[in-house]
Enzyme design. Structure first.
Site, PDB file in Angstrom:
ATOM      1  N   PHE A 125       0.846  -1.190   0.000  1.00 18.92           N
ATOM      2  CA  PHE A 125       0.000   0.000   0.000  1.00 18.92           C
ATOM      3  C   PHE A 125       0.885   1.245   0.000  1.00 18.92           C
ATOM      4  O   PHE A 125       1.825   1.328   0.797  1.00 18.92           O
ATOM      5  CB  PHE A 125      -0.920  -0.008   1.221  1.00 18.92           C
ATOM      6  N   ASP A 196       1.629  -5.744   7.540  1.00 17.52           N
ATOM      7  CA  ASP A 196       0.424  -4.918   7.558  1.00 17.52           C
ATOM      8  C   ASP A 196      -0.752  -5.845   7.286  1.00 17.52           C
ATOM      9  O   ASP A 196      -0.830  -6.483   6.226  1.00 17.52           O
ATOM     10  CB  ASP A 196       0.528  -3.826   6.486  1.00 17.52           C
ATOM     11  N   TYR A 221     -11.177  -0.515  10.403  1.00 18.71           N
ATOM     12  CA  TYR A 221     -12.407  -0.127   9.700  1.00 18.71           C
ATOM     13  C   TYR A 221     -12.728  -0.944   8.467  1.00 18.71           C
ATOM     14  O   TYR A 221     -13.757  -0.720   7.840  1.00 18.71           O
ATOM     15  CB  TYR A 221     -12.363   1.356   9.326  1.00 18.71           C
ATOM     16  N   LYS A 222     -11.905  -1.914   8.112  1.00 16.17           N
ATOM     17  CA  LYS A 222     -12.213  -2.742   6.950  1.00 16.17           C
ATOM     18  C   LYS A 222     -13.011  -3.966   7.396  1.00 16.17           C
ATOM     19  O   LYS A 222     -14.159  -3.848   7.790  1.00 16.17           O
ATOM     20  CB  LYS A 222     -10.918  -3.103   6.210  1.00 16.17           C
ATOM     21  N   ARG A 370     -12.504  -3.203  -7.722  1.00 15.36           N
ATOM     22  CA  ARG A 370     -12.268  -4.125  -6.603  1.00 15.36           C
ATOM     23  C   ARG A 370     -13.604  -4.537  -5.996  1.00 15.36           C
ATOM     24  O   ARG A 370     -14.484  -3.708  -5.767  1.00 15.36           O
ATOM     25  CB  ARG A 370     -11.422  -3.469  -5.514  1.00 15.36           C
TER      26      ARG A 370
END
Length: 411
Positions: A125, A196, A221-222, A370
């Protein structure tokens, strides 16, 4: 798996089907974006009302003690620990993923004084890479950040590597690194590893202790459904606690924060990674959101995740061939996380058309759509419906409208 297209049978046999009622998902919405932002767990609003009206509204500042706000990082960390294969003493909820990454990268580098390279891959990322660049610049020792293709990581690990900094699931392609194999190889050459877990925690079983991992970070939050901007988490293996040094020596990482001493003395263990005051509202929302995992078997989550992604891939290839779609996610189940990415020259417009019809995924530049598959609330029927929307949008060129091509600030 019964028949990959017998959607009713798959839903009837799904041991996780009962989890759906724990989430608030708008009627008519097919939500395939939990890899960016999880939906609202139904337990969260009531918990936040309690914090707002009773703990803050009535308890005021006393709630740091009476509601134990002070130890939210420890409590939430303890809830997270079983989801990532760690002990409660090794995990804390705090700050953001980027801030936590800066802390543990600095800590790892301090243990590897003579090695010149931080190794990462081109699928990492971008924020992680930016943090690494900044940390190395701040350190000022001339170390370099080396990027290789994801497939080349194992071969690239060598005696020059101080730290390998990797994301377990590639945010663009959904490619899954072999956490245990990479960590083992890193240790063989004397390197440390930071993982990560932003795109894997809550979507598949993770065994940090079993894999011998040194450090890890992740967001709330995912797939953990903690809400927009939810607090992140940080993991440090017990064996590194005594030597742990981090640059953000804030007062809540002090051994006695309320002694208000002039000089910094680090707290014992992982608590020295704390920095500023915990965000009580965000921490409380995340703590309540994690209740959905209380009775969930992550092996079942992984099994359903692979079924959902395989079903989506097969249906897309059966029903949407000839429309310029290209699968960029690995076909081998063991090589992918819980998302599928499709390339298309008009990916942004196609995704906006899908969103307009209630199929929520997202876009990543330059040309990727995605789709995230969160097993706790997504059904097999919904996967079939989503693919049918995609087929109609492509076959009828519904995406070819000016409003679908106008880029928003957040894509």
């Amino acid at each position: 798996m019964t028949s990959p297209f017998d959607l009713n049978a798959l839903d009837q046999q799904d041991p996780l089907a009962g989890c759906r009622h724990l989430f608030s998902i708008p009627e008519g919405t097919l939500y395939l974006d939990g890899n960016s932002l999880g939906p609202l767990p139904k337990a969260v609003p009531a918990r936040l009302q309690q914090v707002l009206q009773q703990e803050w509204g009535t308890g005021l500042i006393q709630s740091w003690n009476t509601a134990d706000w002070l130890h939210l990082p420890q409590r939430v960390g303890a809830r997270l620990a079983p989801l990532i294969g760690a002990t409660p003493e090794e995990v804390r909820a705090a700050d953001s993923t980027s801030v936590n990454l800066f802390k543990v990268l600095a800590a790892a580098l301090s243990l590897q004084n003579e090695r010149p390279v931080v190794l990462s891959d081109t699928g990492n990322f971008p924020s992680d890479l930016y943090i690494a660049e900044g940390a190395l610049q701040q350190e000022g020792r001339g170390r370099t950040l080396r990027l290789v293709e994801p497939e080349a990581v194992l071969e690239a690990l060598d005696e020059q590597t101080a730290v390998a900094l990797l994301t377990q699931v590639d945010y663009r392609t959904g490619r899954l690194h072999d956490l245990k194999a990479v960590t083992q190889r890193a240790h063989e050459v004397g390197a440390l590893v930071i993982w990560d877990l932003a795109h894997s925690a809550g979507a598949l079983p993770i065994d940090l202790n079993g894999g011998g991992v040194d450090f890890a970070v992740g967001c709330g939050y995912k797939y953990l459904n903690g809400g927009p901007g939810a607090p992140a988490f940080v993991y440090v293996a017990q064996r590194h606690h005594d030597s742990l040094q981090q640059p953000l020596s804030g007062w809540l990482g002090h051994a006695q924060p309320f002694a208000f001493e002039t000089h910094y003395t680090p707290a014992p263990g992982i608590d020295r990674l704390l920095c500023g005051t915990p965000t009580v509202l965000g921490m409380s929302a995340l703590e309540a959101a994690l209740e959905v995992f209380a009775d969930v078997d992550l092996e079942e989550v992984r099994k359903k995740s692979l079924q959902l992604t395989q079903l989506f891939i097969e249906l897309v290839e059966e029903r949407c061939s000839g429309f310029g779609l290209e699968l960029v996610t690995p076909r081998l189940p063991e090589q992918r996380g819980s998302q599928v990415s499709l390339a298309h020259e008009e990916a942004y417009a196609v995704m906006q058309a899908l969103i307009a019809e209630g199929v929520i995924g997202d876009f990543r530049a330059p040309n990727l759509m995605r789709f995230g598959f969160a097993p706790l609330y997504l059904s097999f029927q919904e996967v079939g419906e989503a693919v049918e929307h995609l087929r109609q949008i492509l076959s009828e060129r519904r995406w070819d409208r000016p409003e679908f091509k106008q880029r928003a600030a957040v894509t």
